[in-house]
Motif scaffolding. Structure first.
Motif, short mmCIF file in Angstrom:
data_model
loop_
_atom_site.label_atom_id
_atom_site.label_comp_id
_atom_site.label_asym_id
_atom_site.label_seq_id
_atom_site.Cartn_x
_atom_site.Cartn_y
_atom_site.Cartn_z
N GLY A 134 0.97 -1.69 0.29
CA GLY A 134 -0.38 0.50 0.79
C GLY A 134 0.86 1.02 0.13
N ILE A 135 2.04 0.92 -0.05
CA ILE A 135 3.26 2.56 0.66
C ILE A 135 3.41 2.54 -1.26
N LYS A 136 3.79 3.89 -1.56
CA LYS A 136 3.76 3.70 -3.60
C LYS A 136 5.60 3.67 -3.33
N GLN A 173 4.37 11.02 6.94
CA GLN A 173 5.72 11.75 7.90
C GLN A 173 5.80 10.99 9.08
N GLY A 174 6.55 10.44 9.31
CA GLY A 174 7.09 9.73 10.80
C GLY A 174 6.05 7.82 11.40
N GLY A 175 5.34 7.67 9.92
CA GLY A 175 4.53 6.17 10.03
C GLY A 175 6.03 4.96 9.40
N GLU A 176 5.18 4.52 8.91
CA GLU A 176 5.86 3.28 8.18
C GLU A 176 6.21 3.93 7.20
N ALA A 177 8.44 3.03 7.48
CA ALA A 177 8.78 3.82 5.48
C ALA A 177 9.24 2.75 5.28
N ILE A 178 9.65 2.48 3.63
CA ILE A 178 9.70 1.14 3.06
C ILE A 178 11.35 1.39 2.58
N LEU A 179 12.46 0.87 2.17
CA LEU A 179 14.03 1.54 1.76
C LEU A 179 13.49 -0.66 1.00
N LEU A 180 13.93 -0.01 -0.88
CA LEU A 180 14.44 -1.38 -2.20
C LEU A 180 15.12 -0.33 -1.87
#
Length: 525
Positions: free
Chosen positions: A442-444, A489-496
């Motif tokens: 659900g994260i772009k 901002q400040g929420g769940e983040a994803i690194l790929l």
């Protein structure tokens, strides 16, 4: 260059097509089982008729085999479950001998109606028994079709031309199709009670075996005449003889038997019984047609990936294949991503298509998704056996086609359900050719899915990216591309990240210990 073995006698047209298409081939009809087993590992394709038995142990030895093509409709001589498990496509040619088989059924119906074999034998014996052979007209009679598929519908058309009434029992026949053909769809008991003639045109399955059992034969109209040019085993042969002897059934004509070759049968010599030695497809035209079709189908599959008349994988025409191929690559990568990131046992997979993808044949796309999904747990998985492997593990599969507008010209979404919940990934095609991830949980996130990659889920905090870069630098791991997304901002983040080389376990442990990290996974595409 792909290589094909023609292991049964076949029209020279098949060899001519392989040669014309640039496919190497060997013709070796009459091989014993051991001889076939010894050489089958050399071939990518196998072209057969009914003589070659493609058993589980033959398939086990066929280390390079990709496709089996049966020149004809029946595939009783191919172990389809074993072929599916091995990832081998099984094709037949169901339309090459359809007219021939339908015409044979009509011919046998006339032979029964006018007692032609008996009258011929009597006349050639010099008896001239004109008053003995009193036949019946077919005009105005009711023909009952058990099975109204390709061959059955051709028989129906011919029967309607003879001014017969036609009723059909076929669970897959829609009212609209019945109306188009000009026949009446009925239940089996209704057909048995009404039909003056019955012809069978259905494959032999668990549900059709002995469909004309003794009980069902007793439900038929007295004086009925029965024709079977489909498969042996559809009729209880012992019960058929009993009811022929009693006069309840006026006549029966079988082109197929439970045991073939049928060198002996209790039916032989029974008054009112006619038999032929499985001649349904035995015309010059049919033999040429099925040989041409099987050679074309095998060549198309080996050269372009087109799948026609397959029994264990979705069909994909030569015209569709170039359009669908980029989606298959995208689907497999999304499935592989979802499979590597799934936590716990997968119980269900949903494949959704939107935009241009919604206009395509979705079945090959789904197979590709499941292929990627299953790859982390099976190194022999492919598009043929992927769904088979998923079903063995009780994984449910759903397909959804959306007509709604999307932000992308085309979109494919894969949702995986485990005991931990649902997770989805989505991708598109750039330039309608290049697969690209556009959404993760659900994260772009936009990224190419290639080579070695690193997935990190974390809390969005200042300085986190620098810590990741430092950890990779200290481990001497070079970053190729860097993709970041977050819910807010400040929420769940994803690194790929794509990286050069493999990622060792010590580095994964180091990354797991960073403040705010929720999940770390090394990925491989």
């Amino acid at each position: 260059m792909p290589k094909v073995l023609i292991s049964d006698k076949m029209s020279p047209k098949a060899a001519a097509i392989f040669k014309e298409r640039g496919v190497e081939f060997d013709e070796k009809p009459g091989l014993t089982k051991d001889e076939l087993k010894a050489i089958i590992g050399q071939y990518d394709g196998l072209a057969i008729r009914s003589a070659t038995k493609v058993t589980a142990d033959i398939l086990e030895a066929a280390t390079n085999l990709k496709v089996v093509g049966r020149a004809g409709i029946g595939v009783d001589n191919v172990d389809i479950p074993s072929a599916s498990a091995k990832g081998v496509v099984v094709m037949n040619t169901p339309f090459g001998n359809s007219i021939t088989t339908a015409e044979h059924a009509i011919a046998l119906m006339f032979a029964l109606a006018r007692q032609l074999p008996e009258a011929d034998a009597s006349t050639q014996a010099g008896k001239w028994e004109k008053n003995r052979f009193m036949g019946v007209e077919v005009t105005g009679k009711t023909l009952g079709l058990i099975g109204a598929g390709n061959i059955g519908s051709i028989v129906a058309e011919r029967a309607l031309g003879l001014k017969m009434k036609v009723v059909a029992f076929d669970p897959f026949l829609t009212p609209e199709r019945a109306e188009d053909i000009g026949i009446e769809k009925v239940e089996l008991d209704q057909l048995l009670a009404r039909a003056d003639f019955i012809t069978l045109h259905t494959p032999l399955t668990d549900s059709t075996r002995n469909i004309l059992s003794r009980d069902n034969l007793l439900k038929t109209k007295k004086g009925v005449r029965i024709v079977n040019c489909a498969r042996g085993g559809l009729i209880d042969e012992a019960a058929l003889k009993e009811l022929l002897d009693s006069g309840h059934i006026a006549g029966a004509a079988l082109d197929v038997f439970v045991t073939e070759p049928a060198h002996e049968s209790p039916l032989f010599g029974t008054p009112g019984f006619i038999s032929t030695p499985h001649l349904g497809a035995s015309t010059d035209e049919a033999q040429v047609n099925v040989a041409i079709q099987v050679a074309e189908q095998i060549s198309d599959f080996l050269l372009s990936g087109a799948v026609t008349n397959a029994l264990n994988v979705p069909s994909l025409s030569a015209e569709e294949a170039p359009r669908v191929r980029p989606y298959i690559e995208l689907a497999e990568k999304l499935g592989l991503l979802a499979g590597q990131l799934a936590k716990g046992a997968i119980s269900h997979v949903t494949v959704e298509v939107e935009g241009a993808a919604a206009e395509l044949n979705i079945k090959p796309i789904t197979s590709a998704v499941i292929t990627g999904l299953m790859r982390p747990i099976s190194d022999t998985v492919n598009m043929v056996n992927a769904v088979h492997i998923a079903r063995e593990r009780d994984i449910g599969i759903a397909e959804v086609r959306h007509e709604r507008e999307t932000d992308y010209h085309t979109l494919l979404r894969v949702t995986v359900k485990t005991e931990e919940g649902e997770r989805s990934v989505a991708g598109t095609l750039f330039g309608m050719k290049h697969p690209r991830l556009v959404e993760l949980f659900g994260i772009k996130v936009e990224a190419d899915l290639d080579g070695s990659m690193l997935f990190i889920a974390n809390e969005d905090k200042p300085g986190f990216i620098g810590k990741v870069g430092s950890a990779l630098g200290e481990a001497n791991v070079n970053i190729g591309t860097f993709h970041l997304g977050r819910r807010g901002q400040g929420g769940e983040a994803i690194l790929l990240l794509s990286v050069d080389g493999d990622i060792a376990d010590p580095l994964l442990w180091t990354l797991c210990k960073l403040d705010g990290v929720k999940d770390v996974k090394a990925l491989r595409f």
